[in-house]
Design an enzyme around this catalytic site. Structure first.
Site, PDB file in Angstrom:
ATOM      1  N   CYS A   6       0.820  -1.210   0.000  1.00  0.00           N
ATOM      2  CA  CYS A   6       0.000   0.000   0.000  1.00  0.00           C
ATOM      3  C   CYS A   6       0.858   1.265   0.000  1.00  0.00           C
ATOM      4  O   CYS A   6       2.085   1.201   0.099  1.00  0.00           O
ATOM      5  CB  CYS A   6      -0.950  -0.013   1.202  1.00  0.00           C
ATOM      6  SG  CYS A   6      -2.375   1.101   0.999  1.00  0.00           S
ATOM      7  N   ASP A 128      -4.973  -2.446  12.206  1.00  0.00           N
ATOM      8  CA  ASP A 128      -3.840  -1.547  12.034  1.00  0.00           C
ATOM      9  C   ASP A 128      -3.592  -0.812  13.339  1.00  0.00           C
ATOM     10  O   ASP A 128      -4.323  -0.977  14.319  1.00  0.00           O
ATOM     11  CB  ASP A 128      -4.136  -0.552  10.900  1.00  0.00           C
ATOM     12  CG  ASP A 128      -2.880   0.078  10.315  1.00  0.00           C
ATOM     13  OD1 ASP A 128      -1.773  -0.193  10.821  1.00  0.00           O
ATOM     14  OD2 ASP A 128      -3.005   0.846   9.348  1.00  0.00           O
TER      15      ASP A 128
END
Length: 219
Positions: A6, A128
């Site tokens: 990402c 996360d």
């Protein structure tokens, strides 16, 4: 093991990730605080490298902005990384969009959030680590390790989990062994500088993650 790279900011880095074996390539748009934020034009070029592997990461966009981004960029998956509500997730999934929702917190909070967003139609929850500063919240890409124990509890409860937060070529095998996620997601751990990928680290992370799949299953 699925691997998402990402925070991709260029076609060069997208190709790098894909050639290394990435299953998903993520791009950030409409979030200027991020050093990895890209323009719509660049995001479209990155998406066109592998449309079926494209993940569009947004932070706290409303329904109308998201629909416009969907029309312009046509991502395979939306990744909501802010404080988006389950109701907004439901609006998008009911329109036929695939959505991953980032979550954080202690074990109890993770379970509650996973339940709410999955009930709203999210395909996966992405565990996360956030960082709060006096003047801002950094929603991801902090390099901080997420709660692996909490993530594993979600996996054991039957949720589809993407593990993010502080993953590197050096710790990704251990993370997979402990959590058994559906996928791993890496940003800062494979960068040379913020927003620029390191080819060797990208390749090593993907090799280690995919090489760990068999041993994790056998273990």
């Amino acid at each position: 093991m699925q691997v998402k790279i990402c925070g991709t900011t260029s076609v060069h880095d997208a190709r790098l990730a894909l050639e290394a074996g990435a299953d998903f390539v993520g791009v950030i748009v409409a979030h200027p605080p991020s050093p990895r934020n890209t323009s719509i034009a660049t995001a479209r070029l990155i998406r066109d490298e592998a449309p079926e592997k494209s993940v569009l990461l947004t932070v706290n966009q409303d329904e109308f902005a998201l629909i416009e981004l969907a029309r312009t960029l046509e991502p395979a998956i939306f990744q909501f990384h802010g404080d988006e509500s389950p109701a907004l997730v439901a609006v998008l999934t009911q329109r036929g969009f695939r959505v991953w929702k980032a979550i954080h917190g202690d074990a109890a909070q993770l379970h509650e959030l996973a339940r709410k967003y999955t009930d709203a139609g999210a395909e996966a929850v992405l565990v996360d680590a956030r960082e709060s500063k006096p003047d801002a919240v950094i929603y991801g890409g902090t390099g901080k390790v997420a709660d692996w124990n909490g993530a594993r509890a979600l996996v054991d409860a039957g949720y589809q989990v993407v593990l993010a937060g502080g993953l590197t070529p050096e710790n990704v095998e251990r993370a997979i062994q402990q959590v058994h996620p559906f996928a791993v997601d890496c940003v800062s751990g494979v960068e040379a500088t913020k927003g620029i990928k390191d080819p060797d680290r990208v390749q090593n992370l993907i090799n280690n993650a995919k090489g760990e799949t068999t041993s994790a299953l056998l273990g």
